[in-house]
Structure formats: C-alpha cells, structure tokens
Scaffold this active site. Structure first.
Site, short mmCIF file in Angstrom:
data_model
loop_
_atom_site.label_atom_id
_atom_site.label_comp_id
_atom_site.label_asym_id
_atom_site.label_seq_id
_atom_site.Cartn_x
_atom_site.Cartn_y
_atom_site.Cartn_z
N LYS A 151 0.88 -1.17 0.00
CA LYS A 151 0.00 0.00 0.00
C LYS A 151 0.91 1.22 0.00
CE LYS A 151 -2.85 2.86 2.68
NZ LYS A 151 -3.42 3.21 3.97
N GLY A 171 -7.83 9.47 9.60
CA GLY A 171 -8.14 9.62 11.02
C GLY A 171 -9.20 10.65 11.34
N ALA A 229 -9.28 5.61 4.12
CA ALA A 229 -9.14 6.77 5.00
C ALA A 229 -10.41 7.60 5.10
CB ALA A 229 -7.99 7.67 4.59
N GLY A 230 -10.64 8.11 6.29
CA GLY A 230 -11.72 9.05 6.53
C GLY A 230 -13.00 8.43 7.08
N ASN A 269 -8.94 2.22 9.85
CA ASN A 269 -8.12 1.88 11.01
C ASN A 269 -8.62 2.61 12.26
OD1 ASN A 269 -6.14 1.26 12.87
ND2 ASN A 269 -4.43 1.84 11.61
N THR A 270 -8.48 3.96 12.23
CA THR A 270 -8.79 4.74 13.43
C THR A 270 -10.20 4.50 13.96
OG1 THR A 270 -7.33 6.41 12.52
CG2 THR A 270 -8.65 7.06 14.41
#
Lengths: 325, 254
Positions: free
Chosen positions: B93, B154, B181-182, B203-204
């Site tokens: 990635k 994040g 993301a986001g 992830n976050t």
C-alpha cells in the site's frame, strides 16, 4: 524460614521484595546491574499514578488495581498528590471529548480554572482535572525502596542469580523473555529537560491525535517529557522524529520550553504481554512477575501483592495465568 | 467482487493495525469481524518490530504492508523493499504524504513511486485522492487497484466528496477501487459500498472506538450490507410518495 530470591531490582523486583518483607518473609535480591540506575527501564519512567487517565486506553484492571497504588507508595516514598491536568489545542477538542467520555473522576475546567491551577499554561480554553491522581519521582522511589529493604536486612547481590535457584521470583522485565514466550518489548523514548522559566505543579497531558505527550515536573525546573510508544524492540537509539515530536509538543504547551536545556535522553523497552496487562506465572521452581508495560509504578504494588499471595499463601490473584509448580 | 491482483478477498473489509489499546484487542477485532486483510506500517523502526510483525502474520489474514509516514519517493521505495522481505508479499500500500496537517497524498511523487515499484514487480495499492487524472496516471504506471480517500486520515468525516467518488467509480468501472481513509462510522462504510466500491480500508474508526472489536464487527456488517445493496440495484429516490399498495379499486367512500 524460606529464603525468597528476587531476580531483578527494577520497580517490579523491588516492589515484590518490599511486599514480601512487609509480610515478614525473608528475601534476597540479585541484579548484576547493582542498585537502581539507568540500566533498568523503570529508571526512565514518568512515575504518574494516574489510573483514571490511563483507563482511557487500557483495560479495566488498570483502573481498579491502580487506585491502591497511591497509598502503597505513600507508605514507602514521597508521593505528590496534586492531580493531573489534561488539555488539548482547540483543533484537537474532539480528542478531549473522547478522553472525557472514556474516563471518570474528573472535573471539567475552563480557561480561568486552568490558569489558576497552572498559571504558566496559556491558550487552553478547556481541560479535564483529575484531582485524585498523584505522581512520584521514580528514581527517588526506587532508591527509597532499595534503602528501606537494606535497612531491614535484605541482602543485595550484584551478580547474576545462580542457576537452579529454589524459591526464585523472576522480575527481570524484557530480559526474562526467553522464559516467557508471549512477552514483547514496546519501545519508549523520553527526555529530561531543565526549564526554570516554566513552573508546572502537576503532570500535564497534552492530547494530540498522533503523539499524546505528558510532562511531569520533577521539581527545581526539571521536567520529564514522555513518551513514545513504538512496537519495536530496538532500544539502542532515539530517532530524530521522536525527539522532534516530544519537543514540539512541549513547545506547544509553553513556548518557553524552546529555551529548555536537554539533560537526558532515555530509551528503553517496556515489557508487555499481548493484552498489555501484567502476569504472574509459576513455572517449576520460579515465579515470573512481568509485563507491567507502561504501568510500572501504577501496577507494581498490585503485582507485588499478587506475588506475595502466591508465594506465601498459595493464593491465586487475578494476575496469575499459569501455575505449573 | 473484483479481484486484487488476482486474489479474491473473502470480504470487502480491510483493517489497519495501528493504535489499538493492545495486540490482544487488535486480534479480537480481526477475529470478531472476520476482516480478511490487515495493513501494517513498516516505516517506524526499520527491522526491530519483529515480535509485533509476527503477531500480524499470526492473524492468518492477507497482509498488506504500507509505507505510512513516507514523504519522499526514495523513502517509500526503500520501505516497500523492506516490506517485501519481511512479509514475503508483492503487495504494497503506497502512501506518500504531502501535507503534515491533512496527511493529503503527494500525488506527483505517488505516480513516480508507483511506476518504480511496479517495474520492480510490486503490486501497488496507491493511497490517492479522488482526482480522475491522477487515477489514470496511476493505472498507466501499472497499478491495478486505486485507493481514493474518503476524507483525511483519522478524521472520521466519512465520504467528503461523494460526487467525485461516484465519478471515479464510473470512470474506472473495471478497476478494483477501495475507499481508504476518513471512515468514521459504519454508515460511511456502507455508503462507500453502495456506490459500488470494491472494499473499504479503515483503522482509526475501529482502533480508537471504545470497544474496537464491536466496532470492527459493525463495520463488517455495514460493508456487507452496502455490497448486497449495490448488487440488488436500489431504487431511485423520488420526491413524491409511491404507494406500495395500489389505490385504484379501494373503497374510498364510507
């Protein structure tokens, strides 16, 4: 009377020895590094007794078992009971709200209250004040435990423990890894600075999505800045990035930290099990007490009590996860 | 579901491995959700994260190493090579950060690094913006997957520009597309799948949730729901009511 041999004179070993002695047991301590000093990772700790704050990112036992640590330490060394202040820059207020949601026993403080608590903190409009929390000077605490044990006749051997020792309690942290297959090291980096221009009365935590910083006053203008948490087992160096992040976070707290003198750079490995909680294991003739992770001072008392329960009374506290005597 | 460089994923959820309270919680999040791909960062501490990396391998899922934290082509290429050795995979990635505060990708360097890595035999998953031309350049560089952002890493803001993401889906109908993301909520993840995206990487939103394993499970249900909905060909929204039972023939006098 059984002679217990504690191996390792870091915070875990000294706390275990102290707890055993306080219950009337006979103890000797082995550590080739000698009295407490920079060779042990607990030398580099923050020394915060902050179970409520730590619960933000930890399991429930940290909150529950950590609360008894303050009194345990207060009977053995000097404990500063000034609470903890948690702040965030305006752009990171979602992190402060999240912190508040996940913790308890704090009061919300506004700009006026923050400057009353910490006159040298400017620019923070919102914070959380954990008034029951405390901190200690980790190095002084280790030395106080060490002296207290010597006064009670505990012998300290500056050498490796002999093999095949009976009644051994292994408290060597990451060095015990060959016997504890699921133990890992989590790298931590910290700085000690002198900055007489800034006065802080208590540990302050600055929340940031990437790099939460804490700063612990050691008195006389000396501060500990900590600490990184990196899944790495290389304790040979601090990286420029980590140092930049630590210093810029301190600078964000008060620009006067830009003038601070860097006194010490500390790098070491926190011993941790997969759930980041401590464990007590009896394997053959040895009891292993390990995995204090970032909660050395906060959980060493509970760990020591658990070891003493097992060693002296054959009682299994919740930290005992294997008993193959 | 489209394949990713010839690999069929068991489901459309990819989870990051950073920021969890502990490796035990991380493992539980994978176990409870069934996520089939784990991304892992190699940038920090070259070579010394062995124990942690072994934990990631032991999850028993596909590993997608990333170049998180890299700011230059050179850093990213070096990290990719290390990742190939450590995890014995051609997958990478590719993340090239261009802006400190928004962590927005530097798309110019991204295209360059993607070309270098593809020529070197890597299978590149580029973290990019929703820009169509950048997407085209990445495909020209040899990428077979595109990973546009939903919102800054994040931030938990969801799909910031749904119009652009829709356009991207329409522009590249045969390319495997992943929202990376986001994502903050399951509804964001479901929405991404409803738009026809092939997977979601987050992830976050999971790692920093109060109960990461529970949130991971919620995310899995959301991506599966979104995927099914897309396959089911949803109805169009309209302004006026359309009664589901016919009115004609009903007694309307009483």
């Amino acid at each position: 009377m059984t002679l217990w041999s504690v191996i390792g004179a870091g915070v875990a070993g000294l706390a275990v020895a102290s707890e055993l002695v306080s219950r009337g047991a006979k103890v000797q301590v082995f550590d080739p590094g000698g009295p407490p000093g920079p060779h042990g990772c607990s030398w580099w700790a923050g020394g915060m007794l902050a179970p409520w704050c730590e619960y933000e990112n930890a399991e429930e036992p940290v909150l529950r078992l950590g609360q008894s640590a303050i009194e345990w330490w207060a009977s053995r060394t000097h404990v500063h009971r000034c609470g903890t202040l948690v702040v965030a820059n305006a752009r990171d207020l979602p992190d402060l709200r999240r912190f508040a949601r996940r913790t308890s026993s704090y009061s919300e403080v506004d700009r006026a209250k923050i400057s009353e608590l910490e006159p040298d903190l400017h620019g923070f409009g919102k914070g959380l004040y954990f008034d029951q929390e405390a901190h200690l000077d980790p190095r002084q605490s280790l030395l106080d435990l060490h002296r207290g044990l010597k006064d009670k006749g505990v012998e300290f051997h500056r050498k490796l423990a002999p093999a095949q020792l009976e009644n051994a309690i292994d408290c060597r942290g990451f060095h015990a890894r060959e016997y504890l297959h699921d133990l890992r090291g989590v790298k931590g980096e910290m700085l000690v600075v002198r900055c007489p221009d800034v006065t802080l009365n208590r540990p302050v935590r600055l929340l940031h999505p990437r790099m939460p910083l804490y700063i612990v006053p050691r008195g006389e203008g000396i501060y500990m800045l900590g600490a990184t948490m990196i899944e790495s087992e290389d304790s040979s160096r601090i990286t420029a990035r980590s140092m930049l992040e630590l210093l810029s976070a301190a600078y964000a707290l008060n620009p006067a930290f830009g003038e601070a003198e860097v006194l010490e750079i500390g790098v070491d490995l926190r011993p941790a099990f997969p759930d980041n909680l401590p464990r007590i294991r009896r394997l053959g003739r040895t009891i292993y007490a390990n995995g204090l992770y970032r909660h050395g001072y906060l959980l060493a008392p509970a760990l020591a009590q658990g070891v003493a329960d097992l060693a002296l009374e054959n009682k299994h506290s919740e930290m005992v996860d294997e008993d193959r005597a | 579901m489209k394949s990713f460089y010839g690999v069929d994923l068991p489901n459309p959820l990819m989870l990051g491995t950073a920021q969890y309270p502990s490796p035990a919680v991380l493992e539980q999040a994978f176990r409870d959700s069934g996520a089939g791909v784990a991304t892992v960062s190699l940038r920090r501490e070259s070579g010394a994260g062995q124990t942690f990396w072994q934990m990631i391998r032991d999850l028993g899922v596909l590993v997608l190493p990333n170049t998180a934290g890299c700011h230059t082509v050179k850093e990213a290429v070096t990290t990719a090579h290390m990742a190939r050795e450590v995890f014995e995979t051609k997958w990478i990635k590719l993340e090239l950060i261009g802006h400190t505060d928004s962590l927005q990708p530097d798309v110019f360097q991204l295209v360059e690094a993607a070309r270098i890595l593809t020529e070197d035999g890597f299978e590149v998953f580029p973290y990019t913006t929703d820009d169509l031309i950048v997407g085209e350049r990445l495909l020209e560089a040899g990428c077979e997957v595109l990973m546009p952002w939903g919102a800054p890493i994040g931030s938990g803001r969801g799909l910031n520009n749904e119009y652009a993401l829709r356009a991207m889906r329409a522009e590249f109908p045969d390319v495997s597309l992943v929202i990376d993301a986001g994502i903050g909520l399951p509804s964001h993840a479901a929405r991404a799948m409803e738009l026809g995206y092939d997977a979601v990487l987050l992830n976050t939103a999971v790692a920093r949730a109060g109960d990461p394993a529970l949130m991971a499970k919620a995310m899995m249900r959301a991506v599966e729901a979104g995927q099914l909905a897309h396959q089911a060909d949803p109805i169009e929204a309209r302004d006026m009511a359309e009664p589901s039972t016919p009115v004609v023939g009903k007694a309307f006098l009483s």
